[in-house]
Scaffold this motif. Sequence first.
Motif, PDB file in Angstrom:
ATOM      1  N   SER A 152       0.818  -1.214   0.000  1.00 23.35           N
ATOM      2  CA  SER A 152       0.000   0.000   0.000  1.00 23.35           C
ATOM      3  C   SER A 152       0.850   1.261   0.000  1.00 23.35           C
ATOM      4  N   VAL A 153       2.135   1.153   0.356  1.00 26.80           N
ATOM      5  CA  VAL A 153       3.010   2.323   0.344  1.00 26.80           C
ATOM      6  C   VAL A 153       3.270   2.830  -1.077  1.00 26.80           C
ATOM      7  N   LEU A 154       2.938   2.039  -2.078  1.00 24.34           N
ATOM      8  CA  LEU A 154       3.162   2.434  -3.470  1.00 24.34           C
ATOM      9  C   LEU A 154       2.001   3.252  -4.046  1.00 24.34           C
ATOM     10  N   LYS A 155       0.991   3.519  -3.222  1.00 26.88           N
ATOM     11  CA  LYS A 155      -0.172   4.262  -3.699  1.00 26.88           C
ATOM     12  C   LYS A 155      -0.175   5.713  -3.232  1.00 26.88           C
ATOM     13  N   SER A 156       0.318   5.955  -2.045  1.00 23.19           N
ATOM     14  CA  SER A 156       0.394   7.315  -1.502  1.00 23.19           C
ATOM     15  C   SER A 156       1.808   7.847  -1.685  1.00 23.19           C
ATOM     16  N   LEU A 157       2.010   9.114  -1.370  1.00 22.58           N
ATOM     17  CA  LEU A 157       3.355   9.697  -1.448  1.00 22.58           C
ATOM     18  C   LEU A 157       3.578  10.578  -0.219  1.00 22.58           C
ATOM     19  N   ILE A 158       3.843   9.919   0.880  1.00 21.68           N
ATOM     20  CA  ILE A 158       4.162  10.578   2.144  1.00 21.68           C
ATOM     21  C   ILE A 158       5.596  10.204   2.481  1.00 21.68           C
ATOM     22  N   VAL A 159       6.501  11.182   2.448  1.00 22.12           N
ATOM     23  CA  VAL A 159       7.923  10.908   2.641  1.00 22.12           C
ATOM     24  C   VAL A 159       8.369  11.477   3.982  1.00 22.12           C
ATOM     25  N   ASP A 160       8.742  10.603   4.895  1.00 19.32           N
ATOM     26  CA  ASP A 160       9.166  11.006   6.235  1.00 19.32           C
ATOM     27  C   ASP A 160       8.151  11.942   6.881  1.00 19.32           C
ATOM     28  N   GLY A 161       6.877  11.604   6.727  1.00 17.14           N
ATOM     29  CA  GLY A 161       5.810  12.386   7.327  1.00 17.14           C
ATOM     30  C   GLY A 161       5.366  13.594   6.533  1.00 17.14           C
ATOM     31  N   GLU A 162       6.031  13.864   5.430  1.00 16.31           N
ATOM     32  CA  GLU A 162       5.732  15.052   4.611  1.00 16.31           C
ATOM     33  C   GLU A 162       4.818  14.656   3.456  1.00 16.31           C
ATOM     34  N   ASP A 163       3.739  15.401   3.277  1.00 18.19           N
ATOM     35  CA  ASP A 163       2.695  15.043   2.322  1.00 18.19           C
ATOM     36  C   ASP A 163       3.016  15.536   0.912  1.00 18.19           C
ATOM     37  N   HIS A 164       3.139  14.605  -0.030  1.00 15.45           N
ATOM     38  CA  HIS A 164       3.359  14.950  -1.431  1.00 15.45           C
ATOM     39  C   HIS A 164       2.339  14.249  -2.330  1.00 15.45           C
ATOM     40  N   THR A 165       1.123  14.138  -1.806  1.00 17.88           N
ATOM     41  CA  THR A 165       0.027  13.581  -2.585  1.00 17.88           C
ATOM     42  C   THR A 165      -0.144  14.388  -3.874  1.00 17.88           C
ATOM     43  N   ASN A 166      -0.536  13.706  -4.951  1.00 14.22           N
ATOM     44  CA  ASN A 166      -0.696  14.298  -6.284  1.00 14.22           C
ATOM     45  C   ASN A 166       0.643  14.692  -6.907  1.00 14.22           C
ATOM     46  N   ASP A 167       1.645  13.879  -6.629  1.00 12.40           N
ATOM     47  CA  ASP A 167       2.963  14.048  -7.237  1.00 12.40           C
ATOM     48  C   ASP A 167       3.428  12.669  -7.703  1.00 12.40           C
ATOM     49  N   TRP A 168       4.594  12.639  -8.318  1.00 12.02           N
ATOM     50  CA  TRP A 168       5.155  11.397  -8.842  1.00 12.02           C
ATOM     51  C   TRP A 168       6.315  10.926  -7.965  1.00 12.02           C
ATOM     52  N   SER A 169       6.420   9.612  -7.775  1.00 13.07           N
ATOM     53  CA  SER A 169       7.497   9.043  -6.985  1.00 13.07           C
ATOM     54  C   SER A 169       8.571   8.456  -7.887  1.00 13.07           C
ATOM     55  N   ILE A 170       9.816   8.719  -7.555  1.00  8.90           N
ATOM     56  CA  ILE A 170      10.935   8.182  -8.334  1.00  8.90           C
ATOM     57  C   ILE A 170      10.943   6.658  -8.296  1.00  8.90           C
ATOM     58  N   THR A 171      10.313   6.073  -7.264  1.00  8.50           N
ATOM     59  CA  THR A 171      10.311   4.618  -7.118  1.00  8.50           C
ATOM     60  C   THR A 171       9.279   3.929  -8.007  1.00  8.50           C
ATOM     61  N   ASP A 172       8.524   4.697  -8.783  1.00  6.50           N
ATOM     62  CA  ASP A 172       7.558   4.124  -9.728  1.00  6.50           C
ATOM     63  C   ASP A 172       8.119   4.018 -11.143  1.00  6.50           C
ATOM     64  N   PHE A 173       9.412   4.353 -11.318  1.00  9.54           N
ATOM     65  CA  PHE A 173      10.025   4.353 -12.645  1.00  9.54           C
ATOM     66  C   PHE A 173      11.283   3.497 -12.636  1.00  9.54           C
ATOM     67  N   THR A 174      11.539   2.818 -13.734  1.00  9.54           N
ATOM     68  CA  THR A 174      12.808   2.106 -13.889  1.00  9.54           C
ATOM     69  C   THR A 174      13.899   3.117 -14.219  1.00  9.54           C
ATOM     70  N   MET A 175      15.144   2.687 -14.097  1.00  6.56           N
ATOM     71  CA  MET A 175      16.257   3.583 -14.417  1.00  6.56           C
ATOM     72  C   MET A 175      16.209   3.990 -15.883  1.00  6.56           C
ATOM     73  N   ALA A 176      15.871   3.059 -16.753  1.00  7.99           N
ATOM     74  CA  ALA A 176      15.796   3.366 -18.185  1.00  7.99           C
ATOM     75  C   ALA A 176      14.704   4.391 -18.469  1.00  7.99           C
ATOM     76  N   GLU A 177      13.568   4.266 -17.802  1.00  7.49           N
ATOM     77  CA  GLU A 177      12.473   5.223 -18.005  1.00  7.49           C
ATOM     78  C   GLU A 177      12.859   6.610 -17.526  1.00  7.49           C
ATOM     79  N   LEU A 178      13.499   6.677 -16.383  1.00  7.32           N
ATOM     80  CA  LEU A 178      13.923   7.981 -15.853  1.00  7.32           C
ATOM     81  C   LEU A 178      14.890   8.660 -16.818  1.00  7.32           C
ATOM     82  N   LYS A 179      15.853   7.905 -17.324  1.00  5.86           N
ATOM     83  CA  LYS A 179      16.847   8.489 -18.230  1.00  5.86           C
ATOM     84  C   LYS A 179      16.219   8.927 -19.549  1.00  5.86           C
ATOM     85  N   GLU A 180      15.239   8.185 -20.010  1.00  9.12           N
ATOM     86  CA  GLU A 180      14.648   8.489 -21.304  1.00  9.12           C
ATOM     87  C   GLU A 180      13.620   9.618 -21.230  1.00  9.12           C
ATOM     88  N   TRP A 181      12.845   9.639 -20.173  1.00  5.23           N
ATOM     89  CA  TRP A 181      11.707  10.549 -20.116  1.00  5.23           C
ATOM     90  C   TRP A 181      11.936  11.823 -19.310  1.00  5.23           C
TER      91      TRP A 181
END
Length: 459
Positions: A152-181
């Motif tokens: 369930s941690v892959l659905k929300s984006l709360i980092v060390d208690g800080e709310d970043h809902t409605n943003d993108w997480s770097i952990t949802d992308f492969t290294m190849a996708e990050l480099k390309e996009w």
Amino acid sequence: MRNIRSRRTMYVGAILLGAAALPLSMAFAQSAAAPSGAKPFLTVDGKAPLVLGHRGLPGLVPEETEASYDLAAAVGTDALEEDLHLTKDCVLVVRHNPWLSDNTDIAEVAKTNATVAARKRTVPGVRVKAPASPSAPADYLTDLTDPADPKSVLKSLIVDGEDHTNDWSITDFTMAELKEWIAGTTYDAANERPKVFNGKLPIISFQDVIDIAKAKSKETGRSILVYPETKNPTWNNAQAIANGCGPAGSHPLEDALIKIIKDNGLNTKDAPILVQSFEPGSLKYMRSHGLQTRQAQLIDGNGIDFKTGKVLLNNITSSRPFDWTVAGDARLYDAMLTPEGMAEIKTYADGIGPWKAYIVPLKIAPWKDSNADGTPYKGSTPEASTQDPTSLVTDAHMLGLFVHVFTFRNEKKYLAADYRGDPSLEYLKFFRLGVDGVFSDFTHTGVAARAAYLRELGW
């Protein structure tokens, strides 16, 4: 899909050509014998203080990109500092924040890339009780919205208690996708720093930074360190486990770092690498699992009380290491500065990386409680004056711990009143106090200030 990687060489070349116009001063040869009559350095090892390229040279180009590190090396930095996360496919990637909208062009990319757009995290976090504290909040947000489902941690984006809902997480992308996009953008003082390279320099991996450091060391004839930070390790490990990078209860982030260090022949005490973290548990784990490199315990704060000069420790994210919060440990970062705290650090680290306000306090005097309109007066750094230094540098040195201070920036809003808008005066104040290194967003300014300090001592 667009491919921005092919344009990298053109942009890097343009930046490095521009570097010729910068005030260069190459790093001091620390093995050189002292000239006759030269005053000694006050550092723990008696050598010249280091200038540490904080995320490369983000004062001029987007941070933690190849160009940022190339340029930092070209103007004399001693180390290439970087923040590490694990991608969806378990690769160590270099990026300051794991949420991407404020330090990359992902929002623009999402307008034309449906795959990227669909990965925005929109599920709200849930609140849980925090350790009892006289100043920090009583509860905090977590992205473990279903305690029975670690994924369930892959659905929300709360980092060390800080709310970043409605943003993108770097952990949802492969290294190849990050480099390309995805490409980097300016972050700190974004409105004051050059924007010409925003969206033009791709995200890179930690291996890329190691390769840059090795190449630039050979090219310049001086050793350039890498200085990786295990960023948000508690959060990153939960993400990585949910992504299949390790079993429940494991430390995929730290394990990946130990492995890449060993694979690159850097796992020795004198190797050109320093490992850092804000979470003691991360450093302790690596030390007990075969990491031989030097380590630094970072010490944070979330603001300054300009009335008293004290560092503020009254939020969840920056008032204590997050692994302490999760473990129910009510101590705050200032516990690390006590004799007991420093002695504990000595058992697993070789130095500390404190926020500079712990060493040179800032205070506004005379103080006023309210503005003309009656609203509470809080003050700002440019209105504050430096106070007498604390004993932190001396205390650390007495235990044999080095002191690497963060973060030095050129913009006026970061400079106390008595620096008169001149960042070199801030560097000189800290060099004179004997700090062993300074994390700088403007390496060329730091190197020039160190050169002035060396002349002052007769070197």
